[in-house]
Design a protein around this motif. Structure first.
Motif, PDB file in Angstrom:
ATOM      1  N   SER A  66       0.822  -1.039   0.044  1.00 44.32           N
ATOM      2  CA  SER A  66       0.020  -0.114  -0.056  1.00 44.32           C
ATOM      3  C   SER A  66       0.931   1.381   0.040  1.00 44.32           C
ATOM      4  O   SER A  66       0.438   2.401  -0.583  1.00 44.32           O
ATOM      5  CB  SER A  66      -0.824   0.064   1.208  1.00 44.32           C
ATOM      6  OG  SER A  66      -1.706   1.329   1.377  1.00 44.32           O
ATOM      7  N   ASP A  67       1.982   1.135   0.661  1.00 47.44           N
ATOM      8  CA  ASP A  67       2.851   2.665   0.799  1.00 47.44           C
ATOM      9  C   ASP A  67       3.480   2.695  -0.433  1.00 47.44           C
ATOM     10  O   ASP A  67       3.751   3.797  -0.939  1.00 47.44           O
ATOM     11  CB  ASP A  67       3.958   2.361   1.802  1.00 47.44           C
ATOM     12  CG  ASP A  67       3.457   2.449   3.287  1.00 47.44           C
ATOM     13  OD1 ASP A  67       2.371   2.844   3.570  1.00 47.44           O
ATOM     14  OD2 ASP A  67       4.072   2.138   4.345  1.00 47.44           O
ATOM     15  N   ARG A  68       3.745   1.744  -1.331  1.00 46.53           N
ATOM     16  CA  ARG A  68       4.392   1.757  -2.453  1.00 46.53           C
ATOM     17  C   ARG A  68       3.469   1.997  -3.552  1.00 46.53           C
ATOM     18  O   ARG A  68       4.030   2.878  -4.541  1.00 46.53           O
ATOM     19  CB  ARG A  68       5.434   0.476  -2.901  1.00 46.53           C
ATOM     20  CG  ARG A  68       5.959   0.429  -3.910  1.00 46.53           C
ATOM     21  CD  ARG A  68       6.932  -0.953  -4.282  1.00 46.53           C
ATOM     22  NE  ARG A  68       8.221  -0.690  -3.098  1.00 46.53           N
ATOM     23  CZ  ARG A  68       9.039  -1.731  -3.185  1.00 46.53           C
ATOM     24  NH1 ARG A  68       8.903  -2.581  -3.920  1.00 46.53           N
ATOM     25  NH2 ARG A  68       9.719  -1.492  -2.065  1.00 46.53           N
ATOM     26  N   HIS A  69       2.451   1.257  -3.831  1.00 47.29           N
ATOM     27  CA  HIS A  69       1.562   1.437  -4.870  1.00 47.29           C
ATOM     28  C   HIS A  69       0.297   1.961  -4.722  1.00 47.29           C
ATOM     29  O   HIS A  69      -0.369   2.187  -5.682  1.00 47.29           O
ATOM     30  CB  HIS A  69       1.216   0.037  -5.356  1.00 47.29           C
ATOM     31  CG  HIS A  69       2.484  -0.878  -5.816  1.00 47.29           C
ATOM     32  ND1 HIS A  69       3.344  -0.573  -6.830  1.00 47.29           N
ATOM     33  CD2 HIS A  69       3.094  -1.698  -5.150  1.00 47.29           C
ATOM     34  CE1 HIS A  69       4.315  -1.464  -6.988  1.00 47.29           C
ATOM     35  NE2 HIS A  69       4.366  -2.226  -5.897  1.00 47.29           N
ATOM     36  N   GLY A  70       0.139   2.783  -3.670  1.00 46.95           N
ATOM     37  CA  GLY A  70      -1.228   3.291  -3.273  1.00 46.95           C
ATOM     38  C   GLY A  70      -2.351   2.714  -2.607  1.00 46.95           C
ATOM     39  O   GLY A  70      -2.204   1.276  -2.646  1.00 46.95           O
TER      40      GLY A  70
END
Length: 453
Positions: A66-70
């Motif tokens: 979630s942090d990396r791809h949204g």
């Protein structure tokens, strides 16, 4: 609350509903599964715990993804996993195929458990944040209640122990999974995540959409400040946690809270409730009907917690809850072990002790666990520390779900529950000695007190 914000919250909390339904539906599906696949207690444990096994990995890696791809892309993936896992489970020809697809559902449940609350918090304005996040917590226990209700309804139409009855129970959750998947087309990306990536224009567009007004410079500054904090939190590593003594002490408390949330035996009731009630003497579909009281107790418990948690000290609430669960589990163990099955009152004592136990546990232990873990971790390692603690929680959940049928078959239900009583007594002593009070303290003060201890 604006229309777009209300719609976004409704769609995202379907993830919480699915979380609750998929963890609760196995409760009533097991008798039919056992008849369909001709499996014993060992395989029932495998099928039940497969979801929790997948949830360990979904929770640990879901936050990083979630942090990396949204947030948006992560929830879309979670919805897809819910759909694939549900369809595959319904069509599974063998118990091991069913277990594999329940692992897929576990990945979705674990991912939803760490992503949806964060997503809601980042979309909501400050004054509505607590209310909206609490709405998701309520939807989890409401999803479990729905699972128990649909199980009872289907069992009333078809034989609860007839082969393939369980497939109809599991099929129900395909619809909300598709609703979540389709509904994400109208939910925007988190403005806080966009700001963190420097996508300011997109962030402004999202704020205009979900708040339906020209936002103030204070609101814009708040989002930018929170994005900067997120960037700082993302820099923390496992090495930072392990090598820093005062942070390591906090992690031990966080992991301890995660374990306490599972060793109460709450999920034994959620997963094996119908089986337990049937063994206690509630025959036929009666076990499914009275099992609804367990689901209702969970909903009421969370509702009470949300009403009183702003006025009651965390440590007092947790200690009182553990004392209550010790008493009710002791009654349950003693009744199961020493009272004859011929005594009509036995089944009702078992039912009442379970219902009261679930209400206390959901009110004072489950809610306090997540609240503590959201407060105690320093910002710089909050992401990695929450990932570790959440992973441990699901891992212990997995072990409890896997071994309960085996231990119950080997030792008897009463003696197995006695093990949970002993664990609760140890947990209460640990809470009194090690867990700090955090109510009415800023996150900065909590961090400072740990650092100076």
């Amino acid at each position: 609350m604006t229309g777009p914000m209300r719609l976004a919250a409704m769609v995202l909390t379907v993830g919480g509903l699915l979380f609750g339904y998929d963890t609760g539906v196995i409760n009533g599906a097991l008798p039919s599964m056992a008849a369909d696949f001709s499996v014993d207690e060992k395989y029932e444990g495998f099928v039940t715990s497969a979801l929790q096994f997948g949830a360990v990995f979904g929770a640990v890696f879901g936050g990083r993804f979630s942090d990396r791809h949204g947030r948006h892309r992560t929830v879309v993936l979670v919805a897809a996993l819910f759909t694939v896992g549900a369809v595959g489970s319904v069509l599974a020809p063998y118990w091991w195929v069913l277990s594999l697809f329940r692992v897929v559902l576990g990945l979705a449940v674990g991912g939803a458990s760490v992503t949806v609350p964060v997503y809601l918090a980042e979309l909501a304005p400050t004054h509505l944040r607590g209310r909206i996040i609490s709405q998701n917590e309520f939807m989890v226990v409401f999803g479990q209640l729905l699972a128990f209700a649909f199980n009872a309804g289907i069992a009333g139409v078809a034989d609860a122990e007839q082969a393939s009855t369980w497939r109809w129970m599991l099929a129900i959750c395909i619809l909300p999974a598709i609703v979540l998947w389709a509904g994400m087309t109208v939910v925007p990306e988190s403005p806080r995540w966009l700001a963190r990536g420097g996508r300011i224009d997109e962030m402004l567009e999202v704020l205009r959409k979900v708040r339906e007004h020209t936002f103030t410079s204070d609101e814009l500054g708040e989002v930018r400040e929170l994005a900067e904090r997120d960037e700082q939190a993302a820099q923390g590593t496992v090495s930072d946690v392990v090598r820093t003594p005062w942070i390591r002490r906090i992690l031990v408390i966080g992991i301890g809270m995660a374990i306490i949330n599972q060793i109460s035996g709450i999920n034994v009731v959620q997963y094996y409730g119908v089986t337990i009630l049937s063994d206690a003497g509630f025959t036929g579909n009666t076990a499914f009907v009275v099992n609804l009281l367990i689901g209702l107790a969970g909903v009421v418990g969370v509702g009470v917690a949300l009403a009183i948690m702003t006025r009651v000290r965390r440590k007092l609430m947790l200690s009182t809850g553990l004392t209550g669960t010790i008493v009710m589990l002791s009654v349950l163990a003693a009744t199961s072990e020493f009272m004859s099955d011929d005594v009509v009152a036995k089944r009702w004592i078992v039912l009442v002790s379970i219902v009261v136990f679930v209400g206390i546990s959901q009110c004072a232990i489950g809610t306090m666990t997540w609240l503590y873990m959201s407060e105690i971790f320093p910002l710089t390692v909050r992401g990695v520390a929450m990932g570790i603690s959440t992973g441990v929680q699901w891992a212990v959940n997995f072990l409890v779900a896997l071994f309960f049928p085996l231990l119950s078959a080997a030792w008897g239900f009463g003696m197995t529950i006695t093990v949970f009583v002993i664990l609760q007594i140890l947990a209460l002593a640990w809470v009194r000695l090690k867990v700090p009070e955090t109510k009415d303290k800023s996150l900065e003060r909590i961090e400072r007190e740990f650092r100076d201890a």
